[in-house]
Every structure is written in C-alpha cells, then in structure tokens.
Design a protein around this motif. Sequence first.
Motif, PDB file in Angstrom:
ATOM      1  N   THR A 138    -135.091 -27.376 -30.031  1.00 40.23           N
ATOM      2  CA  THR A 138    -135.204 -28.085 -28.754  1.00 40.23           C
ATOM      3  C   THR A 138    -134.795 -27.175 -27.589  1.00 40.23           C
ATOM      4  O   THR A 138    -134.445 -27.646 -26.507  1.00 40.23           O
ATOM      5  CB  THR A 138    -134.343 -29.370 -28.754  1.00 40.23           C
ATOM      6  OG1 THR A 138    -133.033 -29.024 -29.209  1.00 40.23           O
ATOM      7  CG2 THR A 138    -134.929 -30.427 -29.670  1.00 40.23           C
ATOM      8  N   LEU A 149    -131.380 -19.898 -30.817  1.00 37.03           N
ATOM      9  CA  LEU A 149    -131.922 -20.999 -30.019  1.00 37.03           C
ATOM     10  C   LEU A 149    -132.412 -22.086 -30.979  1.00 37.03           C
ATOM     11  O   LEU A 149    -133.052 -21.785 -31.992  1.00 37.03           O
ATOM     12  CB  LEU A 149    -133.091 -20.492 -29.169  1.00 37.03           C
ATOM     13  CG  LEU A 149    -133.496 -21.393 -28.011  1.00 37.03           C
ATOM     14  CD1 LEU A 149    -132.511 -21.211 -26.837  1.00 37.03           C
ATOM     15  CD2 LEU A 149    -134.903 -21.072 -27.533  1.00 37.03           C
ATOM     16  N   SER A 150    -132.153 -23.343 -30.631  1.00 35.26           N
ATOM     17  CA  SER A 150    -132.598 -24.444 -31.501  1.00 35.26           C
ATOM     18  C   SER A 150    -134.057 -24.783 -31.226  1.00 35.26           C
ATOM     19  O   SER A 150    -134.638 -24.331 -30.234  1.00 35.26           O
ATOM     20  CB  SER A 150    -131.742 -25.682 -31.226  1.00 35.26           C
ATOM     21  OG  SER A 150    -132.083 -26.208 -29.963  1.00 35.26           O
ATOM     22  N   PRO A 204    -122.123 -24.488 -30.027  1.00 30.37           N
ATOM     23  CA  PRO A 204    -122.729 -23.306 -29.394  1.00 30.37           C
ATOM     24  C   PRO A 204    -123.123 -22.269 -30.439  1.00 30.37           C
ATOM     25  O   PRO A 204    -122.453 -22.123 -31.469  1.00 30.37           O
ATOM     26  CB  PRO A 204    -121.625 -22.769 -28.478  1.00 30.37           C
ATOM     27  CG  PRO A 204    -120.365 -23.424 -28.923  1.00 30.37           C
ATOM     28  CD  PRO A 204    -120.721 -24.686 -29.653  1.00 30.37           C
ATOM     29  N   GLU A 233    -132.272 -25.134 -27.056  1.00 29.45           N
ATOM     30  CA  GLU A 233    -130.884 -25.042 -26.587  1.00 29.45           C
ATOM     31  C   GLU A 233    -130.161 -23.998 -27.408  1.00 29.45           C
ATOM     32  O   GLU A 233    -130.480 -23.800 -28.585  1.00 29.45           O
ATOM     33  CB  GLU A 233    -130.174 -26.388 -26.771  1.00 29.45           C
ATOM     34  CG  GLU A 233    -130.665 -27.453 -25.816  1.00 29.45           C
ATOM     35  CD  GLU A 233    -129.853 -28.738 -25.987  1.00 29.45           C
ATOM     36  OE1 GLU A 233    -128.611 -28.654 -26.039  1.00 29.45           O
ATOM     37  OE2 GLU A 233    -130.472 -29.801 -26.088  1.00 29.45           O
ATOM     38  N   LYS A 234    -129.141 -23.391 -26.780  1.00 27.62           N
ATOM     39  CA  LYS A 234    -128.350 -22.388 -27.513  1.00 27.62           C
ATOM     40  C   LYS A 234    -127.294 -23.133 -28.313  1.00 27.62           C
ATOM     41  O   LYS A 234    -126.084 -23.019 -28.069  1.00 27.62           O
ATOM     42  CB  LYS A 234    -127.727 -21.401 -26.535  1.00 27.62           C
ATOM     43  CG  LYS A 234    -128.769 -20.500 -25.881  1.00 27.62           C
ATOM     44  CD  LYS A 234    -128.173 -19.668 -24.784  1.00 27.62           C
ATOM     45  CE  LYS A 234    -129.272 -18.935 -24.040  1.00 27.62           C
ATOM     46  NZ  LYS A 234    -128.843 -18.399 -22.765  1.00 27.62           N
ATOM     47  N   THR A 235    -127.774 -23.946 -29.215  1.00 28.17           N
ATOM     48  CA  THR A 235    -126.870 -24.767 -30.037  1.00 28.17           C
ATOM     49  C   THR A 235    -127.453 -24.953 -31.442  1.00 28.17           C
ATOM     50  O   THR A 235    -128.638 -24.727 -31.685  1.00 28.17           O
ATOM     51  CB  THR A 235    -126.697 -26.197 -29.455  1.00 28.17           C
ATOM     52  OG1 THR A 235    -127.973 -26.809 -29.370  1.00 28.17           O
ATOM     53  CG2 THR A 235    -126.006 -26.191 -28.116  1.00 28.17           C
ATOM     54  N   LYS A 261    -123.493 -31.095 -31.613  1.00 27.12           N
ATOM     55  CA  LYS A 261    -124.037 -29.777 -31.249  1.00 27.12           C
ATOM     56  C   LYS A 261    -122.902 -28.770 -31.135  1.00 27.12           C
ATOM     57  O   LYS A 261    -121.846 -29.107 -30.597  1.00 27.12           O
ATOM     58  CB  LYS A 261    -124.706 -29.842 -29.870  1.00 27.12           C
ATOM     59  CG  LYS A 261    -125.927 -30.694 -29.815  1.00 27.12           C
ATOM     60  CD  LYS A 261    -126.511 -30.652 -28.410  1.00 27.12           C
ATOM     61  CE  LYS A 261    -127.649 -31.655 -28.312  1.00 27.12           C
ATOM     62  NZ  LYS A 261    -128.385 -31.557 -27.069  1.00 27.12           N
ATOM     63  N   GLU A 268    -127.674 -28.153 -33.985  1.00 23.49           N
ATOM     64  CA  GLU A 268    -127.523 -29.616 -33.978  1.00 23.49           C
ATOM     65  C   GLU A 268    -127.488 -30.136 -35.398  1.00 23.49           C
ATOM     66  O   GLU A 268    -128.298 -29.720 -36.225  1.00 23.49           O
ATOM     67  CB  GLU A 268    -128.736 -30.270 -33.313  1.00 23.49           C
ATOM     68  CG  GLU A 268    -128.869 -29.984 -31.853  1.00 23.49           C
ATOM     69  CD  GLU A 268    -130.153 -30.566 -31.271  1.00 23.49           C
ATOM     70  OE1 GLU A 268    -130.816 -31.387 -31.942  1.00 23.49           O
ATOM     71  OE2 GLU A 268    -130.481 -30.185 -30.140  1.00 23.49           O
ATOM     72  N   ASN A 289    -129.565 -20.091 -35.326  1.00 24.09           N
ATOM     73  CA  ASN A 289    -128.611 -20.884 -34.537  1.00 24.09           C
ATOM     74  C   ASN A 289    -127.502 -21.471 -35.412  1.00 24.09           C
ATOM     75  O   ASN A 289    -126.335 -21.497 -35.008  1.00 24.09           O
ATOM     76  CB  ASN A 289    -129.340 -21.975 -33.724  1.00 24.09           C
ATOM     77  CG  ASN A 289    -130.229 -22.850 -34.580  1.00 24.09           C
ATOM     78  OD1 ASN A 289    -130.781 -22.414 -35.581  1.00 24.09           O
ATOM     79  ND2 ASN A 289    -130.375 -24.106 -34.190  1.00 24.09           N
TER      80      ASN A 289
END
Length: 330
Positions: free
Chosen positions: A181, A178-179, A198, A183-185, A196, A187, A271
């Motif tokens: 922010t 998890l980032s 995945p 998100e599962k990305t 970004k 960046e 991530n």
Amino acid sequence: MACDCDYVLKKCDVTEEHYGTCSSLLNGRTSKRNPDGSLSLPNENLSKLKGDVMYHLALDNLNFDLPALYGDVKFVVMGGTKYRMREFACYVAELLGLPKDPKSVNHTKASQRFAMYKIGPVLSVSHGIGIPSMTTVLQELIKVMFYAKAKDPIFIRLGTSGGLGIPPGSVVVSSFGLSGTLEKTYELPVLGVIRKWPSYLDKRLSEELVCSASNFDEFKTYVAGTMGADDFYRGQGRLDGPLCDYSEADKMAYLDKLASLGVKNIEMEANAFAAITGEAGVRASIACVTLVDRLQGDQITTPKTVLKEWQKYPMQVVGALIKNYVERKL
Ligand SMILES: O=P(O)(O)O[C@H]1O[C@H](CO)[C@@H](O)[C@H]1O
Ligand SMILES: O=c1cc[nH]c(=O)[nH]1
C-alpha cells in the motif's frame, strides 16, 4: 580498492529520508541490546517458558546447547532457496579459508522445511517465498540468537528481485522496505486489528555493503527502497499472471509511482524483514540482484546459466563484508 561509498551513495541520491527520522537504525538498534551485545527481546513471556521450541528450525533451548552451538554467530544470512544458501555457505568457507562442512550438514534437516548451514561465524539459512514464510524463520532465528547469547548479530537477506529502470544483473542494497500500500511499513493483523511497524534498514550496514560492492566491476550497485510485495503477479503489477484486471497503462503508472518513491526493486519480503529486525534491535540489511527490468517487461527470460551467475553478485558483496569483519575481528 579504496572505498568509494560517498560517491556511490551520492550517485544513488540517497538521503536521510531513505532511512527515516528514527535513524534509530544504528543507535536505536544498539540501545535495544544488552551491554555485551546480546539480544534483549521485548517479550516477558519468554522468561516464563519452561523450554522454548523453535518448531520450524527443529531446535529448542532444552535439548540443544544453543550458546555452544550458535554463540559465536555474527552473521545470519537468509535467502529464498535451499540451493542458494548451501552455495553461499560453500562460498563463505572458501573465502574465509574454513573447511567446508564435510557433509554440508543441514542443521535444520529434521524440520523438513528449510536449510541452515553454519560456517564459522556465519549461518546461511533458506526462508522460502514471501513474508509469512520468511518471518516464521526470521523470528525463530532471532530467538536462537537470543538464547545463544550471540553478540551483536547482523542479519542480511540475500535475494533476487525485479528492477525498476536499472540494468538486469544489478545489485540493490535496500534502505527501506515499502509495503503493497506504498507505505514504509510492515502491516500485520494482530488480535483482529491491523498493526504497522516502520520498515527502515540499518544505514551504516548498507554503507558498508556499498563499500564492499565497490570491489566489483562486473555489476552496478544501487542503494534504494525495495518494495516487499505480497504476491509475484498482481501484487507486483504484472500483466502475465493467470488473472489480471488492469491495463498496461495502469501497470506503468504504478511502477512509475514506485520509482518516484525511491524504489528500485521489487521482491516479496523486504518491509517485513526490515521491520522485525528493527523491532528486535538487530542490525540488518538486504542485498538483491535484479533479474529483469520491470519497466521493459514481466517475464524472466534470461537463460538459467546467466541467472545463476547474477545470483553470485550479492553473495560476493555480502561475502566481502563478512571477510572484512572477520579480518578486523569485529
Ligand atoms: O530470491 P528470493 O530470495 O526467493 O526472493 C525473491 O524471489 C521470490 C519470488 O520468485 C520471492 O521470495 C522474492 O522475494
Ligand atoms: O520480478 C521479480 C523477480 C524476482 N522476485 C520477485 O519477487 N520479483
């Protein structure tokens, strides 16, 4: 001992969602490789180079016979410190009954940055702290595996982390990163634009690690999301950094939010590690021990001797997986 993956996975409440719909994970990663399992990297520029220098590893594909040196590598295991990765190399040598490299040769000594040890089919490599340091080594290692034509190489990060609501000294096998922010990305600004990717990990490999973990009773193993923070202090919601501009209630709300998203630990690379290996078609996983329960506090106060013992837990899990692969000649 019989494998109780299903039990452990059920207990950890892991669903397909933890691995993403592109559970490409296994199949997608395989389809990105050549039929013989060697890597096929999506960068045409590499074929135009006269020679390629992996500067931070002090290796290149003109002066080093990379297929001869590293063509037999099956596992690339990475972790923050040189000390841990040397210890892991010695542990693997003992486990596989291979001679310890007599001088513990650091293959990347000339780089004066990182440490890289080779024991049979295993490369044990340090990556420093945080995403920029780790991704630099990771990308150069992926290129080394590519030039070496290593078959179906598996990358594993062996780390430490802060846990969320689980006993310190537990092992977390990551299903996604998890980032910061949430998100599962992963960046990254590229050419001035935030991009970004995945950040899911290989489902089958994490199941195999959970099976390996079921051999050990001294610690608990969880499969869950892992947050890869860009900072140890405010980036992980700590109150004990030199700078802090939020309250304890803000911190707790943030950690609760992370837990509600299926995250059980926080470190500083997950991530990016997940995303880059996924894009390169490399099967990958992360096994981290937790050093503190962040719901109880921020400081890591456990004595060093105990912390050193705990760091052996993910080594044991990954070591058992490697032994299993080697014995089955995979
Ligand atoms: O123990 P390692 O592998 O270094 O990992 C964790 O520890 C470091 C911070 O202390 C970060 O790199 C974090 O990801
Ligand atoms: O809390 C922790 C412990 C280890 N590593 C981290 O990044 N965070």
